[in-house]
Design a protein around this motif. Structure first.
Motif, PDB file in Angstrom:
ATOM      1  N   THR A 116       0.798  -1.223   0.000  1.00  0.00           N
ATOM      2  CA  THR A 116       0.000   0.000   0.000  1.00  0.00           C
ATOM      3  C   THR A 116       0.826   1.264   0.000  1.00  0.00           C
ATOM      4  O   THR A 116       0.463   2.245  -0.631  1.00  0.00           O
ATOM      5  CB  THR A 116      -0.881   0.088   1.259  1.00  0.00           C
ATOM      6  N   LEU A 117       1.897   1.281   0.787  1.00  0.00           N
ATOM      7  CA  LEU A 117       2.513   2.559   1.086  1.00  0.00           C
ATOM      8  C   LEU A 117       3.291   3.175  -0.064  1.00  0.00           C
ATOM      9  O   LEU A 117       3.716   4.305   0.009  1.00  0.00           O
ATOM     10  CB  LEU A 117       3.399   2.438   2.332  1.00  0.00           C
ATOM     11  N   GLY A 118       3.499   2.413  -1.129  1.00  0.00           N
ATOM     12  CA  GLY A 118       4.061   3.026  -2.321  1.00  0.00           C
ATOM     13  C   GLY A 118       5.570   3.061  -2.375  1.00  0.00           C
ATOM     14  O   GLY A 118       6.152   3.558  -3.323  1.00  0.00           O
ATOM     15  N   TRP A 119       6.236   2.560  -1.359  1.00  0.00           N
ATOM     16  CA  TRP A 119       7.690   2.441  -1.502  1.00  0.00           C
ATOM     17  C   TRP A 119       8.188   1.129  -0.923  1.00  0.00           C
ATOM     18  O   TRP A 119       9.383   0.870  -0.850  1.00  0.00           O
ATOM     19  CB  TRP A 119       8.414   3.632  -0.874  1.00  0.00           C
ATOM     20  N   GLY A 120       7.240   0.285  -0.519  1.00  0.00           N
ATOM     21  CA  GLY A 120       7.637  -1.069  -0.182  1.00  0.00           C
ATOM     22  C   GLY A 120       8.173  -1.275   1.210  1.00  0.00           C
ATOM     23  O   GLY A 120       8.786  -2.286   1.489  1.00  0.00           O
ATOM     24  N   GLY A 121       7.942  -0.320   2.096  1.00  0.00           N
ATOM     25  CA  GLY A 121       8.333  -0.547   3.490  1.00  0.00           C
ATOM     26  C   GLY A 121       7.406  -1.585   4.096  1.00  0.00           C
ATOM     27  O   GLY A 121       6.228  -1.636   3.748  1.00  0.00           O
ATOM     28  N   ALA A 134      12.288 -12.488  -6.653  1.00  0.00           N
ATOM     29  CA  ALA A 134      12.260 -11.034  -6.502  1.00  0.00           C
ATOM     30  C   ALA A 134      10.898 -10.470  -6.870  1.00  0.00           C
ATOM     31  O   ALA A 134      10.147 -11.104  -7.614  1.00  0.00           O
ATOM     32  CB  ALA A 134      13.335 -10.392  -7.362  1.00  0.00           C
ATOM     33  N   ASP A 135      10.602  -9.310  -6.326  1.00  0.00           N
ATOM     34  CA  ASP A 135       9.388  -8.592  -6.708  1.00  0.00           C
ATOM     35  C   ASP A 135       9.771  -7.375  -7.546  1.00  0.00           C
ATOM     36  O   ASP A 135      10.743  -6.681  -7.216  1.00  0.00           O
ATOM     37  CB  ASP A 135       8.640  -8.088  -5.462  1.00  0.00           C
ATOM     38  N   LEU A 136       9.004  -7.140  -8.596  1.00  0.00           N
ATOM     39  CA  LEU A 136       9.073  -5.846  -9.273  1.00  0.00           C
ATOM     40  C   LEU A 136       7.923  -5.031  -8.713  1.00  0.00           C
ATOM     41  O   LEU A 136       6.803  -5.510  -8.633  1.00  0.00           O
ATOM     42  CB  LEU A 136       8.893  -6.022 -10.783  1.00  0.00           C
ATOM     43  N   TYR A 137       8.219  -3.805  -8.316  1.00  0.00           N
ATOM     44  CA  TYR A 137       7.251  -3.034  -7.546  1.00  0.00           C
ATOM     45  C   TYR A 137       7.161  -1.655  -8.178  1.00  0.00           C
ATOM     46  O   TYR A 137       8.167  -0.945  -8.272  1.00  0.00           O
ATOM     47  CB  TYR A 137       7.777  -2.954  -6.117  1.00  0.00           C
ATOM     48  N   VAL A 174      14.073 -14.809   7.782  1.00  0.00           N
ATOM     49  CA  VAL A 174      15.346 -14.109   7.997  1.00  0.00           C
ATOM     50  C   VAL A 174      16.058 -13.866   6.671  1.00  0.00           C
ATOM     51  O   VAL A 174      16.630 -12.794   6.439  1.00  0.00           O
ATOM     52  CB  VAL A 174      16.237 -14.900   8.976  1.00  0.00           C
ATOM     53  N   ALA A 175      15.982 -14.848   5.762  1.00  0.00           N
ATOM     54  CA  ALA A 175      16.593 -14.663   4.444  1.00  0.00           C
ATOM     55  C   ALA A 175      15.933 -13.490   3.726  1.00  0.00           C
ATOM     56  O   ALA A 175      16.609 -12.641   3.139  1.00  0.00           O
ATOM     57  CB  ALA A 175      16.466 -15.938   3.624  1.00  0.00           C
ATOM     58  N   GLY A 176      14.607 -13.439   3.794  1.00  0.00           N
ATOM     59  CA  GLY A 176      13.878 -12.349   3.137  1.00  0.00           C
ATOM     60  C   GLY A 176      14.256 -10.992   3.694  1.00  0.00           C
ATOM     61  O   GLY A 176      14.431 -10.018   2.961  1.00  0.00           O
ATOM     62  N   TRP A 225      13.128  -2.962  -7.267  1.00  0.00           N
ATOM     63  CA  TRP A 225      13.401  -4.383  -7.447  1.00  0.00           C
ATOM     64  C   TRP A 225      13.753  -4.906  -6.070  1.00  0.00           C
ATOM     65  O   TRP A 225      14.717  -4.451  -5.447  1.00  0.00           O
ATOM     66  CB  TRP A 225      14.559  -4.571  -8.430  1.00  0.00           C
ATOM     67  N   LYS A 226      12.943  -5.819  -5.552  1.00  0.00           N
ATOM     68  CA  LYS A 226      13.103  -6.270  -4.176  1.00  0.00           C
ATOM     69  C   LYS A 226      13.348  -7.772  -4.133  1.00  0.00           C
ATOM     70  O   LYS A 226      12.409  -8.549  -4.198  1.00  0.00           O
ATOM     71  CB  LYS A 226      11.866  -5.897  -3.352  1.00  0.00           C
ATOM     72  N   PRO A 227      14.605  -8.156  -3.993  1.00  0.00           N
ATOM     73  CA  PRO A 227      14.909  -9.577  -4.004  1.00  0.00           C
ATOM     74  C   PRO A 227      14.373 -10.286  -2.763  1.00  0.00           C
ATOM     75  O   PRO A 227      14.437  -9.744  -1.654  1.00  0.00           O
ATOM     76  CB  PRO A 227      16.444  -9.612  -4.033  1.00  0.00           C
ATOM     77  N   LEU A 228      13.837 -11.470  -2.936  1.00  0.00           N
ATOM     78  CA  LEU A 228      13.388 -12.370  -1.857  1.00  0.00           C
ATOM     79  C   LEU A 228      12.386 -11.748  -0.897  1.00  0.00           C
ATOM     80  O   LEU A 228      12.137 -12.288   0.173  1.00  0.00           O
ATOM     81  CB  LEU A 228      14.575 -12.896  -1.040  1.00  0.00           C
ATOM     82  N   ILE A 229      11.800 -10.615  -1.266  1.00  0.00           N
ATOM     83  CA  ILE A 229      10.960  -9.908  -0.295  1.00  0.00           C
ATOM     84  C   ILE A 229       9.766 -10.769   0.125  1.00  0.00           C
ATOM     85  O   ILE A 229       9.365 -10.768   1.285  1.00  0.00           O
ATOM     86  CB  ILE A 229      10.499  -8.542  -0.845  1.00  0.00           C
TER      87      ILE A 229
END
Lengths: 178, 148, 656
Positions: free
Chosen positions: C232-237, C593-596, C507-509, C614-618
């Motif tokens: 939701t927050l638009g920057w992936g936090g 990975a996620d493309l966001y 933990v990996a994520g 680009w968020k690997p393993l998120i």
């Protein structure tokens, strides 16, 4: 430590926490109050264009008098609520300087023209840079500057008649005494 | 009042955190700015860093921070520039000082106390039961007598 | 009419709860069977009554009955049905009603499935459960009544905050409450045991499924909330150490300690008074969380509308429930007999270490959350305690937890061979070492901490698998034999393996987030920007109309080496009713990975701000949580809970 004392420990810790919670719920606690770090420091240097066509506004213009600097903006609703209090201060001979914070000068002028001008002088802080030097969070904020040019008090949010009567005016009077 | 203000700002500005036009051309400098701004609290928000916040004042602080860095300020000097005006309240990483001593020292202290307590309890439990006191001896004697 | 019926049902529920809180207690102390049995019926009736009240409110939401103030404030006729229903708990009053509904449900479940519980214990557990219920029912009726009507109904409702109109957030609160309120059962068992003055293996065996179930729900609730924040927050936090998050995280941490220490009580008859204390404090933290969120004591991004009167009421509830139970604890706990002895290096020792570290971690989060308030009250000084503090204090505490986590299950009860356990973990050590060395080599000069995070993740996950392999004697016997052993492995053992594996995945994520890429730019139609190995191209913009919003919809192609790998549609939605704009992100998830993408503001010259990540393993963060919860579910299906619980104070079920 005996076993009994250890088993009393959780209760003791909890009661201490509960007391804190009770204090935190005090009805008149101001959760938004933020002490300023600028208190008792010299007023930051600024040199702002005047809202009218006068000379620039700078701390030197105080020439050893007590001044009250009020940050305001035409877009700010609480400032409109506060405005009558400022007018009352003017009638009590308190020297008010206005600083129009992040406001278009023509809109500030319209606001002043409509609601009356409580200020001796008005500076224009178009980009909020001077506000930043003062540590302004938002408008309205009011600062009391003593004769030596030090910030002595900050009021966050709109001044109410009570705050003005009980705190601001007495402080200004006290500081004005030589 | 502040909350109301913050709310109004939020409603008025649906922008998302760092805007393209704020960024510095120099990637190294921009990276420093981003890292620093993650540790600075958005003043009119609730527990948000200026890096995440859409508030107007957060934008101002981001721009000012970048100005200071561009002017050659060190990280500490740039942060100092902001704390001089707004106090330590802006630091999401509370500096170690007298008033935060308890905060920073408590976690390690708790750990030490907890470990110590467990070791003590373990030692006590393994120790042979303490010899009976004179009073207990007497009580035991009467009890035994009563049973006979 | 239905609303008045619901209101009335809730008042009746309060009356029933008051009786349920008192009569069975008297019955239990006088060994009066009928009075004790009253608790069962009362628990069922109370659940039915709260159910009627909840259904009545939900009905008012579904039919948009705006004569009900609560509905008028939080709903709107144009809202999709899902959000009309979710709107019931999207506000303070309704969410408290859900709270009480779950509380009553738990009580009814104890009554229905606790057939084998000793009569006195069961009566006392249900009475304690009803005391909590009484407090919260009174709270709703006196300060937060959702059934009030207005004489001047508005033509339409004010609607629900658009941010809350989201499937993830619709189901986040129910799970969270199931977790919070589920811990009330362990609490009720703890208090009942203190009243009885007896804690034994059988007690632990009844408490553990409840603690496990509520822990699993809390895990899902927290994961759902975090996932919601992410998209939701638009920057992936996804985690902010916000007070409200911490409020749910603290009971989770301590609940984790509880499900582990209860094993020691069950198997070894040790750590009894500590486990009782954990059960009390876990629920206490759930209540504290409720207090913090609803009293306005702490300001937070997601706090409910605040009202000091409610805060005062919850504080009194808190003092009654927690102060009362801790007083009882102080009186009764010293008399509790310490059970089985064990050497420091043993399974028990490892579980004690786990408990120590988790309890310290909980205390750290508690302190970090409340310190600014405490300092403000004492000195007026304002400070902020944000993520950097928690990363520096909480982070290091988790390292030994993870290190010990792999070794613990391999250690024997009473006295273990640490060296032997570590030797059996050689595979985990080798793989973790390999991960760290490879990581350091590949990302030389990059984030070192993240590499060690991966190492820990590998250690934890492989360690969990090694323990499983040990149990089924993988590679040491024929495949058929291993398969047979795996089939005979108790479900609880499978649960442990899964839960620990899930932790490794999470933990990996988390570690991988150090490698994310970000690109923010203003793109005109047809323009491209670079994101790591990808090109992000804005193809088109269009206007779309939703049921209660209008949207700017972007068509964005993501290309790799010139070939389109994804076409995505981030949106900016405008809700005219609330005059609010939200950002609808577009996410393309894959295993690795996620493309966001998030759409920002137009620049007025035909360009749009586009944020690409680009968020690997998120997705591993939440997948890991799901695996943890699955582990708990598998463990709960273990028939030993049901069979063994029959033998109160009997032999400790022989370990398979």
């Amino acid at each position: 430590m005996s076993r009994r004392l250890i088993t009393l420990l959780p209760l003791a810790v909890f009661l201490a926490v509960a007391v804190y919670f009770a204090l935190a719920l005090r009805p008149n606690r101001d959760t938004q109050a933020l002490p300023s770090v600028m208190i008792d420091k010299p007023v930051p240097a600024f040199d702002l264009p005047s809202l009218a066509d006068g000379p620039n506004l700078s701390p030197a213009a105080a020439s050893g008098e007590v001044v009250v600097i009020n940050y305001f903006a035409s877009w700010c609703v609480p400032c409109r609520i506060e405005h009558p209090v400022l007018m009352a201060l003017k009638s009590q001979k308190v020297t008010l300087w206005g600083i129009a914070y992040k406001d278009k000068p023509e809109e500030s002028r319209t606001f002043i023209a409509q609601s009356g001008d409580p200020y001796a002088r008005i500076g224009v802080d178009r980009d909020g840079r001077t506000g930043f030097d003062f540590g302004v969070y938002g408008v309205p904020e009011t600062y009391v500057i003593d004769r030596a040019g030090h910030i002595r008090k900050r009021f966050v949010g709109p001044l109410t008649p009570e705050i003005a009567e009980r705190e601001l005016v007495p402080l200004v009077r006290a500081l004005a005494k030589p | 009042m502040k909350a109301l203000l913050a709310l109004l700002l939020l409603l008025a500005l649906p922008a998302l955190a760092v805007e393209p036009n704020e960024r510095l051309a120099d990637p190294a400098l921009e990276a420093r700015a981003r890292a620093l701004s993650r540790g600075l609290r958005c003043l009119v928000c609730r527990n948000e860093s200026i890096d995440e916040s859409h508030a107007d004042l957060a934008h101002d602080v981001r721009v000012l921070l970048r100005e200071r860095l561009s002017a050659g300020d060190s990280d500490t000097a740039a942060i100092r520039f902001i704390t001089d005006r707004y106090g330590d309240f802006v630091l999401l990483d509370p500096p170690l000082k007298t008033s935060t001593m308890v905060l920073w020292m408590a976690p390690p202290a708790l750990l030490v106390v907890a470990f110590g307590g467990v070791l003590l309890a373990a030692r006590r439990r393994r120790a042979p039961p303490a010899p009976l006191t004179a009073e207990e001896q007497a009580r035991l004697a009467t009890l035994l007598k009563g049973q006979e | 009419m239905l609303i008045e019926l619901g209101h009335f049902a809730l008042i009746l529920a309060l009356a029933v709860a008051i009786c349920q809180a008192t009569l069975p207690l008297i019955g239990a102390s006088r060994r009066h069977g009928g009075w004790m049995a009253f608790a069962d019926m009362a628990a069922m009736v109370q659940f039915a009554l709260v159910g009627i009240a909840f259904a009545a409110l939900m009905h008012a939401y579904i039919v948009s009955d705006f004569t009900v103030i609560n509905v008028a404030h939080n709903s709107h006729t144009d809202k999709p049905l899902l959000y009309k229903i979710a709107g019931v708990w999207g506000n303070h009053e309704g969410s408290m009603l859900l709270w009480v509904l779950i509380l009553a449900f738990c009580g009814a479940a104890v009554a229905a499935f606790g057939g084998r519980l000793p009569a006195t214990l069961k009566a006392r557990v249900l009475a304690v459960q009803a005391m909590t219920g009484t407090g919260f029912l009174a709270f709703i009726l006196l300060t937060s009544n959702p059934f009030l009507r207005t004489d001047l109904p508005p033509a339409n409702g004010e609607g629900l905050n658009p941010v809350l109109q989201d499937p993830g957030l619709a189901f986040h609160p129910p799970f969270l409450y199931l977790g919070y309120v589920g811990s009330s059962v362990a609490f009720a068992f703890a208090v009942a045991a203190l009243i009885e003055g007896r804690v034994d293996a059988a007690w632990a065996r009844w408490v553990r499924p409840w603690a496990l179930a509520s822990w699993a729900m809390l895990t899902l609730g927290i994961a759902l909330g975090s996932w919601w924040a992410y998209y939701t927050l638009g920057w992936g936090g996804w985690w902010f150490w916000d007070p409200v998050e911490n409020a749910s995280f603290m009971p989770w941490l301590l609940g984790t300690a509880l499900i582990h220490s209860a094993i020691v009580v069950e198997k070894r008859d040790a750590l009894k008074s500590w486990t009782v204390l954990l059960a009390i404090i876990t629920f206490a933290l759930s209540l504290v969380g409720t207090f913090l969120v609803r009293s306005g004591v702490l300001t937070s991004v997601h706090a409910f509308a605040v009202d000091p009167a409610r805060g005062t009421f919850i504080l009194f509830l808190l003092i009654a429930a927690i102060g009362g139970s801790l007083t009882l604890y102080a009186i009764r706990a010293p008399a509790m007999q310490a059970g089985g002895l064990f050497a420091p290096v043993s399974r028990e020792g490892a579980l004690v270490l786990n408990n120590l570290l988790l309890a310290t971690a909980t205390a750290t989060v508690f302190l970090g959350t409340l310190y600014p308030l405490a300092l403000d009250l004492m000195t007026g000084e304002k400070i902020s305690v944000g993520p950097p503090f928690f990363n520096k204090t909480f982070g290091p505490l988790m390292v030994p937890v993870l290190v010990a986590m792999a070794a613990g299950p391999l250690m024997g009860w009473k006295r273990a061979d640490l060296l032997g356990a570590l030797q059996r973990l050689w595979a985990a050590f080798a793989i973790a070492g390999l991960v760290v060395l490879t990581g350091l080599y590949l990302t030389f000069g990059g984030p070192v901490m993240a590499v060690f995070g991966f190492g820990l993740a590998a250690w934890t996950a492989v360690g969990a698998l090694v323990e499983w392999a040990e149990r089924v004697a993988l590679f040491r016997t024929s495949a058929a034999n291993s398969f047979r052993r795996a089939r005979n492995l108790p479900r609880a053992a499978w649960g442990t393996t899964l839960a620990h594996l899930g932790m490794g995945i999470t933990v990996a994520g988390i570690s991988a987030s150090a490698y994310e890429r970000e690109q923010i730019d203003i793109l005109a139609i047809g323009a491209t920007m670079r994101l790591g190995a990808y090109d992000v191209r804005l193809d088109a913009m269009s206007k779309e109309n939703g049921p209660n919003f209008t949207a700017d919809d972007a068509t964005i192609s993501v290309l790799k080496d010139g070939a389109v790998v994804a076409v995505m549609h981030p949106q900016r939605r405008f809700f005219p009713l609330q005059k609010q704009t939200t950002s609808q992100t577009a996410i393309r998830s894959s295993l690795f990975a996620d493309l966001y993408l998030a759409l920002g503001e137009p620049d007025g010259k035909g360009g749009w701000t586009v944020r690409a990540y680009w968020k690997p393993l998120i997705s591993w963060i939440w997948s890991g949580a799901l695996v943890m919860a699955l582990g708990a579910a598998v463990s709960l299906s273990d028939r030993r809970w049901r069979v063994a619980a029959a033998a109160r104070r009997g032999t400790l079920g022989v370990r398979a």
